[in-house]
Design a protein around this motif. Structure first.
Motif, short mmCIF file in Angstrom:
data_model
loop_
_atom_site.label_atom_id
_atom_site.label_comp_id
_atom_site.label_asym_id
_atom_site.label_seq_id
_atom_site.Cartn_x
_atom_site.Cartn_y
_atom_site.Cartn_z
N PHE A 429 24.82 21.88 75.59
CA PHE A 429 24.63 20.71 74.72
C PHE A 429 23.21 20.69 74.16
O PHE A 429 22.27 21.27 74.70
CB PHE A 429 24.92 19.41 75.47
N ALA A 430 23.09 19.97 73.04
CA ALA A 430 21.80 19.59 72.48
C ALA A 430 21.97 18.17 71.97
O ALA A 430 22.90 17.89 71.19
CB ALA A 430 21.40 20.53 71.35
N ARG A 431 21.09 17.26 72.40
CA ARG A 431 21.31 15.85 72.07
C ARG A 431 19.99 15.10 71.98
O ARG A 431 19.10 15.28 72.81
CB ARG A 431 22.21 15.19 73.11
N ARG A 432 19.90 14.24 70.99
CA ARG A 432 18.79 13.32 70.84
C ARG A 432 19.08 12.07 71.68
O ARG A 432 20.08 11.40 71.48
CB ARG A 432 18.62 12.93 69.38
N LEU A 433 18.19 11.75 72.62
CA LEU A 433 18.45 10.66 73.54
C LEU A 433 17.98 9.33 72.93
O LEU A 433 17.03 8.69 73.40
CB LEU A 433 17.76 10.92 74.87
N VAL A 434 18.68 8.88 71.90
CA VAL A 434 18.28 7.66 71.20
C VAL A 434 18.42 6.42 72.08
O VAL A 434 17.73 5.42 71.85
CB VAL A 434 19.08 7.49 69.89
N GLU A 435 19.30 6.48 73.05
CA GLU A 435 19.47 5.32 73.92
C GLU A 435 18.20 5.03 74.73
O GLU A 435 17.98 3.91 75.18
CB GLU A 435 20.65 5.53 74.89
N PHE A 436 17.37 6.04 74.91
CA PHE A 436 16.11 5.86 75.64
C PHE A 436 15.03 5.24 74.76
O PHE A 436 13.98 4.85 75.25
CB PHE A 436 15.62 7.21 76.16
N GLY A 437 15.29 5.18 73.47
CA GLY A 437 14.29 4.66 72.54
C GLY A 437 13.29 5.74 72.15
O GLY A 437 13.27 6.84 72.71
N PRO A 438 12.45 5.46 71.15
CA PRO A 438 11.43 6.43 70.74
C PRO A 438 10.47 6.71 71.90
O PRO A 438 10.28 5.88 72.80
CB PRO A 438 10.70 5.73 69.59
N ARG A 439 9.87 7.88 71.85
CA ARG A 439 8.82 8.17 72.82
C ARG A 439 7.57 7.38 72.43
O ARG A 439 7.09 7.47 71.31
CB ARG A 439 8.53 9.67 72.86
N PHE A 440 7.08 6.64 73.37
CA PHE A 440 5.97 5.72 73.12
C PHE A 440 4.86 6.03 74.11
O PHE A 440 5.12 6.26 75.30
CB PHE A 440 6.44 4.28 73.28
#
Length: 1012
Positions: A429-440
């Motif tokens: 898999f390759a996935r953007r973890l948008v549920e975690f929110g932007p990296r801040f």
């Protein structure tokens, strides 16, 4: 009552908002003296020299005016600082062409793991660690972990009396790090009254709002023997996101990287989305799957647009989350005081405190199963099926059965195959973890500095002395969000149906983590399939907040003595001597997951170390001839410093100067200097820090059972390489994952030695006082040449490979590790690690010419007086060559983006008691892409055109106590040139070299100032 310092130099120094290229105090003093008489008599000339000597600058430890300095010194006055309206002094300094592209600034630090929002300067583009920053002639603790780089956020701009800039090697005068020169920030002193200002700024697009408020106040003691003053300041720059500007809202990529043709350079392929989508991309033996906009699982994936499967663009636009300019908020407090303890003895103190807060936002984390930082780095796949033990027939005996991850869609289960050889089906898999929110990331830096000491005069005021103790500390606390805990992620991905209600919730159809110990630790299964599938519980279990804490301290004890030893026929023999003892320490502490590389990022170590140095110096200034034909002045000087470091041992730096004034209006000057830079704590003591360098080609690729010369022999000597050749039809063969999965560690070296630099300048200063039409002119021309050997730099990894496999250099071979035969045969013998250790191997050389001119015209006939000032600072670069290691060719960088061959700043302004207006223009010449980039493509090396920006400010003072001002930066609203993602000088998210060119566009500021 008018404050003593606020308008002291206004009549002489009122100029538009730019950095002068020569000492305007000296120029104005000379002009005022010339205006006082019709003819230049010997007495008047002597009086004029005395007037100049009031302003003493950084070019020597022996008091002298700027124009008389043998070394090129430039001065920025407090009036120019006030008129510029800058929030951070870095913005004003960078207008001067002698400063290079900043190592750290608001516009180039958003994607760094440390240093967000830091502001630094470097002279001559020789990097920040080769420019020494001082406050009142004394050192300042570093603001970047394990380095000596000073963060200019700690400088209270409105508390400055002036800034002295000394170019060229100055280690003999000020010690290590002064290879390119010195920037000395001089605080106001003996201030009486109150000076306050409030300012607001905004761009034409309505973003990056900037606020500042400052209050400076001071008073004398009742007996008149002392003075105390303080400054309180606040500033807030709100920052700028890529999505707030039209040209940076969407991911793009430079087309030349795709076509290999440089004629396409600067043309954007847009969109150029990330292939890590928020809905997920899933790789099986039957192909790739993803979800469409309606949440339906579909086969095929197209990042940027339709492909053969007819699938539309389903990649991810990272630009919607990226930071262009980091928000920075500052609180500043500075104080200074002195008291005459007795005749000839004065006690003094200085104190500074700064709290700087910076933030950065970048796109949500991109996670994948395979790859160097994959969740399953060894196998690179996620199990669909797992063996579990459970009682399937109720006989009380557990049988070993296969459980399927219930989150995996049936369509994928049906076509999945065994990809890692364990007999069970799996997927990648390759996935953007948008549920975690932007990296801040948020960073707080606290800076403390105080100085206490005594000074005075002896021997009928022929000598001045001082002794002081200087303590500085920088504490940084950085927290980051949006990474993942890899071990927890692995457990959360290994899920089964809860057939036996092991979690006790009464539901036997839900999913649980297979590992019982992980369940006891709070493991919650994670669902990667589709946007929004990851629950809050899974996020809490997998999320990994990072921390980075640093502590840097500096302690300095120093004593100085300077003055006139004897009076020679040509003038006083000047001498200065001093000793200094300094202790530096630094430590940086990261969270344990980062230390181990278990947050899906590179492993980064903790670092700590310290050193001490005892130094002594002596400087001599000898006037040989004066007031004789063709020798109005002939003077020589020199300095030597001996430094004993606990790390590199004893080093010596020295300089020599000569000044010849054949006539009153012309002064010729020259300097030679040997400067040194001792390695910093990070270079010495940093532990192995992991990196995944791009562009590495394995020299063994394609090698067969015979042939290949020395390279072939050395490759076949590795067991893994030979096995690979034999198992792959007689040729060493790599798969893509192995070719791209080369890692390495950057490592400090406690055996480093000092860098050494030889520099010289040859120049002239023209002040045609005897020509009425040119009496306000000061013109300087200086040639500079700086050559740095033993530059601390790790050799390039490609160079390391060549040294090992072509030249059999054992030290290079020791840095290379190849994979053993532990997995698929194609991995056998492939490069695993190529480490890079700091060594004294590189060389830097630059030379060029500086030209500065200042002209002033007085208008005494006006009701409230008035003066026009014009000035220009121009730098032409003849060469800038970097040689990364002995045996490698030099890489010429002059004329490239960020190191333009020609730059200038020019300004003109009208100033009077009531009204000021000024214009400043900055020019950067046509600049080229890196020639190393161009070597890999067809066509001519491309360039961006010259850039010119114009600023203006006007101020009105209805009373002596009140001023209102207004300014426009980038009046013409010039856009930065397109330097796109994928090219050498691009700053991520900016579509340009944001550290070189203005990304904000036209912006306005206004403010009021009160003085009483």
């Amino acid at each position: 009552m008018t404050p003593k310092s606020s308008y002291t130099l206004r009549a002489a120094l009122l100029t538009s908002a730019t950095l002068t290229c020569l000492s305007l105090p000296s120029m104005a003093a000379a002009q005022n003296a010339a205006d006082a008489v019709e003819e230049q008599t010997a007495a008047n000339a002597a009086e004029e020299r005395d007037t100049e000597a009031v302003i003493v600058v950084t070019g020597s430890r022996i008091a002298q005016p700027t124009v008389d300095s043998a070394a090129p010194v430039q001065v920025l006055s407090n009036v120019q600082i006030e008129q510029a309206g800058v929030t951070n002094i870095q913005d004003l300094l960078l207008e001067n062409p002698i400063f290079g592209t900043p190592g750290l600034s608001r516009t180039n630090s958003a994607f760094l793991t440390a240093g967000t929002g830091v502001a630094t300067v470097d002279l001559r583009d020789l990097q920040t660690n080769r420019t020494l920053v001082l406050i009142n002639g004394r050192r300042v603790v570093g603001g970047v972990a394990n380095t000596a780089q000073v963060d200019l956020n700690v400088i209270p701009t409105q508390f400055l009396e002036r800034v002295d800039v000394l170019t060229g090697g100055s280690s003999s005068l000020y010690g290590s790090d002064a290879v390119a020169g010195v920037v000395n920030f001089i605080f106001k002193e003996n201030f009486e009254g109150v000076d306050a200002n409030i300012q607001y700024g905004i761009t034409q697009r309505g973003d990056d709002r900037r606020y500042q408020a400052n209050l400076t106040f001071g008073a004398n003691t009742g007996d008149g023997r002392g003075n105390i003053m303080a400054h309180i300041g606040y500033s807030n720059e709100e920052g700028l996101l890529s999505r707030e500007r039209k040209n940076t809202r969407v991911d793009d990529f430079d087309t030349s990287r795709l076509t290999g043709n440089l004629s396409d350079w600067g043309t954007a392929t847009e969109p150029f989305f990330s292939s890590f989508p928020p809905q997920g991309r899933f790789i099986t033996g039957a192909g790739t799957f993803t979800f469409d906009n309606d949440g339906n699982l579909v086969q095929g994936f197209s990042t940027n647009g339709p492909n053969g499967d007819g699938v539309g663009a389903n990649g991810f636009n990272r630009q919607a989350f990226r930071t262009l300019a980091t928000p920075v908020e500052r609180y500043l407090f500075a104080a200074r005081g002195n008291y005459e303890v007795s005749d000839g003895i004065n006690a003094f103190f200085e104190g500074t405190f700064s709290r700087t807060s910076a933030e950065r936002l970048i796109e949500p984390f991109a996670s994948q199963s395979a790859g160097p930082n994959g969740i399953f780095p060894l196998g690179g796949v996620v199990p669909i099926e797992n063996f579990i033990d459970r009682d399937t027939n109720g006989d009380g005996i557990n049988e070993r059965v296969i459980a399927i991850n219930p989150f995996v869609p049936d369509e994928i289960v049906a076509v999945a195959t065994d990809q890692d050889g364990d007999g069970l089906r799996d997927f990648g898999f390759a996935r953007r973890l948008v549920e975690f929110g932007p990296r801040f990331q948020s960073t707080d830096r606290d800076f403390y500095r105080f100085v206490i000491g005594l000074d005075g005069s002896i021997f009928d005021d022929r000598f001045n002395w001082d002794i002081s103790y200087n303590y500085g500390q920088t504490l940084e606390n950085q927290t980051s969000q949006g990474q993942v805990n890899v071990p927890n992620f692995q457990q959360a991905l290994t899920a089964q149906q809860d057939f036996d209600d092991l979690d006790g919730d009464g539901d036997t159809t839900d999913a649980i983590c297979i590992n019982a110990q992980a369940r006891q630790g709070g493991c919650v299964p994670i669902n990667l399939f589709g946007v929004g599938g990851i629950t809050d519980g899974a996020i809490a279990y997998v999320n990994a907040d990072g921390t980075f804490d640093t502590d840097m301290t500096q302690q300095v004890v120093q004593a100085n003595l300077s003055g006139s030893l004897v009076d020679l026929p040509a003038g006083p023999l000047g001498i200065a001597v001093g000793v200094e003892y300094r202790v530096e320490s630094s430590s940086s502490d990261r969270d344990s997951l980062t230390n181990q590389g278990l947050n899906a990022g590179n492993a980064a170590p903790d670092t700590s170390g310290s050193f001490n140095v005892l130094e002594g110096y002596a400087e001599l200034r000898v006037p040989l001839l004066a007031d004789t034909p063709f020798f109005e002045l002939l003077e020589v000087g020199g300095a030597v410093r001996v430094s004993d470091y606990s790390t590199v041992g004893t080093v010596v730096s020295y300089n020599g100067t000569v000044t010849w004034q054949p006539i009153e209006d012309l002064r010729l000057r020259g300097t030679y200097a040997r400067a040194v830079r001792a390695p910093n704590i990070g270079e010495l003591f940093s532990g192995p820090s992991q990196t995944f360098p791009p562009g590495i080609n394995d020299p063994c690729q394609g090698i067969g059972l015979t042939g290949g010369g020395a390279v072939g022999d050395n490759c076949r000597a590795a067991t893994g390489v030979l096995t690979n050749i034999m198992e792959n039809g007689g040729t060493f063969t790599l798969n893509q994952a192995d070719a791209q999965g080369i890692s390495g560690f950057n490592i400090g070296n406690p055996d480093l030695q000092e860098e050494t630099a030889d520099s010289y300048t040859i120049g002239a200063v023209l002040t045609p006082r005897s020509i009425n039409a040119l009496r306000g002119l000061t013109l300087t021309v200086d040639y500079f040449n700086i050559d740095i050997d033993d530059v601390i730099q790790p050799p390039g990894r490609t160079f390391t490979l060549g040294q090992c496999y072509t030249s059999n250099v054992q030290e290079s071979c020791d840095l290379i590790t190849r994979r053993a035969i532990t997995g698929p045969i194609n991995s056998a013998g492939s490069l695993e690690f190529i480490n890079a250790v700091q060594v004294n191997s590189a060389r830097l050389q630059t030379d060029g010419i500086d030209v500065t001119a200042n002209m002033a015209w007085d208008f005494d006939g006006l009701a409230d007086g008035g003066q026009i000032n014009a000035r220009i600072a121009y730098t032409h670069l003849f060469a800038y060559d970097f040689t990364p290691a002995e045996g490698q060719p030099a890489d010429p960088q002059d004329g490239e983006i960020g190191t333009a061959a020609d730059r200038f700043t020019a300004g003109i302004g009208f100033n009077s008691d009531r009204f000021d207006i000024g214009f400043t223009g900055t020019f950067i010449a046509k600049s080229f892409e890196d020639d190393q980039y161009c070597n890999g493509f067809t066509g001519d090396c491309p360039s961006v055109g010259s850039e010119f920006n114009l600023d203006m400010q006007t101020a009105f003072r209805p009373t002596e106590e009140f001023e209102v001002y207004f300014g426009i930066d980038n009046v013409l609203d010039n856009d930065a040139p397109d330097i796109l993602n994928g090219t050498t000088f691009n700053i991520t998210g900016a579509d340009t070299a944001a550290d070189t060119y203005d990304i904000f566009g036209r912006r306005f500021y206004t403010g009021v100032r009160f003085t009483f």
